[in-house]
Design an enzyme around this catalytic site. Structure first.
Site, PDB file in Angstrom:
ATOM      1  N   ASP A 164      15.567  24.510  60.344  1.00 30.45           N
ATOM      2  CA  ASP A 164      16.302  23.491  61.119  1.00 30.45           C
ATOM      3  C   ASP A 164      17.766  23.888  61.259  1.00 30.45           C
ATOM      4  OD1 ASP A 164      16.458  23.173  58.318  1.00 30.45           O
ATOM      5  OD2 ASP A 164      17.234  21.136  58.538  1.00 30.45           O
ATOM      6  N   GLU A 165      18.369  23.388  62.328  1.00 36.55           N
ATOM      7  CA  GLU A 165      19.816  23.362  62.504  1.00 36.55           C
ATOM      8  C   GLU A 165      20.488  24.726  62.364  1.00 36.55           C
ATOM      9  OE1 GLU A 165      20.993  18.860  61.211  1.00 36.55           O
ATOM     10  OE2 GLU A 165      20.847  20.289  59.561  1.00 36.55           O
ATOM     11  N   LEU A 166      19.844  25.792  62.797  1.00 30.88           N
ATOM     12  CA  LEU A 166      20.533  27.087  62.787  1.00 30.88           C
ATOM     13  C   LEU A 166      21.587  27.061  63.891  1.00 30.88           C
ATOM     14  CD1 LEU A 166      20.850  30.015  61.828  1.00 30.88           C
ATOM     15  CD2 LEU A 166      19.126  30.651  63.534  1.00 30.88           C
TER      16      LEU A 166
ATOM     17  N   HIS B  41      21.133  26.777  56.339  1.00 33.52           N
ATOM     18  CA  HIS B  41      20.956  25.969  55.115  1.00 33.52           C
ATOM     19  C   HIS B  41      20.720  26.832  53.872  1.00 33.52           C
ATOM     20  CE1 HIS B  41      20.935  21.865  56.723  1.00 33.52           C
ATOM     21  NE2 HIS B  41      20.349  22.348  57.799  1.00 33.52           N
TER      22      HIS B  41
ATOM     23  N   GLU C 290      12.791  23.084  65.396  1.00 32.54           N
ATOM     24  CA  GLU C 290      13.727  23.883  66.192  1.00 32.54           C
ATOM     25  C   GLU C 290      13.205  25.300  66.442  1.00 32.54           C
ATOM     26  OE1 GLU C 290      14.581  21.753  63.775  1.00 32.54           O
ATOM     27  OE2 GLU C 290      16.736  21.345  63.775  1.00 32.54           O
TER      28      GLU C 290
END
Ligand SMILES: *[C@@H]1O[C@H](CO)[C@@H](O)[C@H](O)[C@H]1NC(C)=O
Ligand SMILES: *[C@@H]1O[C@H](CO)[C@@H](O)[C@H](O)[C@H]1NC(C)=O
Ligand SMILES: *[C@@H]1O[C@H](CO)[C@@H](O)[C@H](O)[C@H]1NC(C)=O
Ligand SMILES: *[C@@H]1O[C@H](CO)[C@@H](O)[C@H](O)[C@H]1NC(C)=O
Ligand SMILES: *[C@@H]1O[C@H](CO)[C@@H](O)[C@H](O)[C@H]1NC(C)=O
Ligand SMILES: *[C@@H]1O[C@H](CO)[C@@H](O)[C@H](O)[C@H]1NC(C)=O
Ligand SMILES: *[C@@H]1O[C@H](CO)[C@@H](O)[C@H](O)[C@H]1NC(C)=O
Length: 586
Positions: free
Chosen positions: A354-356, A288, A402
């Site tokens: 988040d969301e790596l 991100h 995460e």
């Protein structure tokens, strides 16, 4: 003959009328009694704070985080809210029945003569930038039938909370410039259930003016919410000015001037402090972060790589290189500039996480791998380094779930973990001993349920996406939000680790035009669930929607009177009716 249905219905009606709220203090206080005597209020009210006379000073802005100034600001705003919002509750009373609710202007009016504010402890630095639980927000408020009000609190923050309740007791008379409460005598004892009651606002995917943020803080203060989490950068844009590296915002913002200057960041945080709302920031990383590539392409992999879904959750992709000293130098410089400026006003700093997507490091010439065995140690080091910097600035790190759960990164005992990925997360995280903020997307994502923002070509994609619901469909309506208890199904030991919650306003399809309608009144529903809880302490039973709905409708009208464009709770037919007339008994 009376059918069982009619019988049941009349019981419901009876119960509903017994439970009709005496008035709409929102969120509901711990303990609250009210009477039926009217008291009028004008600007001659004598207000004292710990014995000192306090002037009504409309528009007063504290220049320092100092108890007297903060309370002066709170008193001035409270009286302005009554005298300037001029809230006439016609939409909350039966058609043509407002005059029955309003006190007579003919008979000798009784006036509220004094408001005595007593703060029983001295504020500390932590009062103005508390860790969750560090400030006592409790207050007691009484108004005698004879016209004397007393507000007692441990901290100035408690005074601010009590003043919000005070405002909610008053209305403007429809017949002239008179302001009154019909509820004297009043006795309230109040304190919050959860310490962390927040909104996450995403100012990176869409641009928001400073006034949109401060207006949101106004609504938060009215609902006794106390934390604003500003997701200030993302792959889409970097609106945050960093004076030591001006190129990052100049190139990373949507337009070079759509940025927040240090002065504006300072203004937003102070605006919050003055209202008992801590504003903290998030730089989301190591995913991100694509917008940094606009100024520093050497630090980022997979920027706007396509097809984006192999590299990230939404376009444009972009992640920090995980084993590159230039990234570390950049972050050192960034944090040296930013953290000392935000640390005076908040206890927390969010480092994202988040969301790596592991695939990103396949494109990193220094790594060329997506194996977790390769990436995990690099990520551990990355997080350790950044969290050490956050602590060194006197701040406590927050991370998305995460990092500890999916990546097995060990984080410090001090670190707060923000949960979002569904119904098990809070239980899993507290089970591992983490302090948690609940942002469960099934309840708290306010952006959900309004349709896809991703576009489809005709053909297979069109058919696959039809009817174009988004990933977290459906819309989280206020009743659903209200129903959610962050400590539901936890052991007492686990429940202690839940600091509270944040509702999230991800901004793919939200901008200043619809911000208020997205947030309100739903964040208000969360506010009561976090402050008061679903159980009514007076009865030990769940509060009923018949009791909650008219009170939420009232605070909604007060938001509108304040200039906040909240969505309606119900049409006026229902807000004017007995709540049971718009209910469905089973
Ligand atoms: C409010 O009143 C209760 C009952 O008298 C008392 O225990 C509590 O300390 C009071 N709280 C404040 C903030 O004055
Ligand atoms: C990684 O990329 C491959 C294609 O090279 C793709 O099949 C896979 O789904 C991607 N993984 C993730 C988590 O997106
Ligand atoms: C990370 O960088 C260091 C120093 O350049 C190097 O020794 C190491 O092999 C790299 N690690 C990986 C996983 O690429
Ligand atoms: C790693 O890359 C391979 C080859 O592209 C792919 O098949 C696999 O799904 C990727 N793993 C992850 C976790 O994305
Ligand atoms: C984290 O640990 C779990 C359980 O030991 C394991 O299944 C998972 O693969 C690990 N993930 C990473 C990224 O190391
Ligand atoms: C809470 O519910 C989840 C499943 O929804 C379960 O795995 C967990 O054990 C429950 N926790 C407690 C304390 O009951
Ligand atoms: C409140 O309602 C929930 C279901 O929504 C139920 O599980 C719980 O037992 C109820 N609590 C009380 C005290 O009735």
């Amino acid at each position: 003959m009376i059918s069982p249905f009619t019988q049941l219905f009349s019981v419901v009606l009876l119960v509903a009328s017994l439970l009709l709220p005496v008035s709409a203090i929102w969120p509901a206080p711990n303990s609250y009694t009210a009477g039926t005597s009217a008291l009028f209020l004008n600007q001659n009210i004598l207000v004292t704070y710990n014995g000192r006379f306090m002037q009504y000073n409309p528009g007063y802005i504290p220049w320092n985080s100092d108890s007297t100034q903060i309370v002066t600001g709170g008193v001035s705003r409270a009286l302005s809210a009554i005298f300037q919002d001029n809230f006439v509750p016609w939409m909350l009373k039966g058609r043509r029945q407002l005059s029955e609710f309003e006190p007579s202007l003919q008979k000798g009016q009784k006036w509220l003569k004094t408001l005595q504010i007593v703060q029983t402890s001295k504020d500390t630095t932590a009062t103005f930038k508390p860790l969750a639980g560090e400030v006592d927000e409790s207050y007691n408020l009484t108004i005698s039938a004879g016209g004397d009000a007393k507000l007692t609190a441990v901290s100035s923050t408690g005074v601010l909370r009590g003043l919000e309740s005070f405002v909610q007791l008053f209305y403007k008379h429809s017949a002239g410039p008179f302001h009154y409460t019909p509820y004297a005598p009043v006795a309230i004892q109040d304190s919050p259930k959860f310490a962390h009651r927040g909104i996450l606002i995403d100012v990176a995917r869409s641009w928001f003016e400073v006034s949109d943020i401060t207006r949101t803080i106004d609504g938060m203060a009215m609902n006794k919410l106390n934390v604003l989490h500003v997701h200030v950068t993302d792959s889409q844009s970097w609106p945050l000015e960093i004076p030591s590296m001006p190129e990052v915002a100049r190139k990373g913002a949507y337009r070079p001037d759509l940025t927040y200057s240090p002065h504006e960041i300072d203004y937003i945080q102070r605006y919050g402090v003055n209202r008992g709302v801590s504003v903290y920031f998030e730089i989301d990383m190591p995913g991100h972060i694509g917008s940094v590539a606009e100024s520093h392409p050497e630090l980022i992999v997979a920027y706007n790589e396509q097809p984006y879904w192999w590299w990230c959750a939404e376009p444009p992709c972009g992640a920090f290189k995980l084993n590159d000293s230039r990234v570390d130098d950049f972050l050192g410089k960034l944090f040296d500039d930013l953290l000392p400026r935000v640390a005076p006003y908040s206890a927390y700093f969010h480092t994202g996480g988040d969301e790596l997507n592991a695939n990103d490091s396949m494109l990193d010439e220094g790594i060329r791998s997506n194996e977790s065995t390769v990436l995990q140690p690099l990520l551990q080091k990355f997080i350790d380094t950044q969290h050490a910097r956050v602590r060194k600035a006197g701040l406590t790190p927050i991370t998305w779930e995460e990092i500890p759960i999916d990546w097995n990164v060990t984080v410090g005992k001090d670190v707060v973990v923000q949960a979002w990925l569904g119904d098990e997360s809070v239980s899993t995280l507290t089970g591992k001993g983490h302090k948690v903020i609940d942002s469960n997307y099934n309840f708290y994502y306010l952006d959900c349920g309004r349709g896809q923002w991703i576009t489809q070509d005709n053909g297979a994609a069109y058919d696959a996406f039809y009817p174009f619901g988004d990933w977290c469909d459906p819309f989280k309506n206020w009743r659903l939000i209200y129903s959610h208890d962050p400590v539901h199904n936890l052991t007492a030991e686990q429940a202690k680790l839940v600091l509270g919650g944040e509702v999230a306003v991800w901004a793919e399809t939200i901008d200043p035009m619809n911000l208020d309608t997205i947030i309100w009144p739903r964040a208000g529903a969360a506010a009561e669930a976090w402050w008061s809880g679903r159980i009514d302490p007076a009865t030990g039973e769940n509060r009923t929607m018949l009791e909650i709905t008219p009170r939420l409708a009232e605070v909604r009208e007060r938001l509108v009177a304040r200039g906040i464009r909240s969505s309606p709770v119900q049409m006026p037919f229902c807000t004017q009716a007995n709540p049971a007339d718009c209910s469905y008994p089973l």
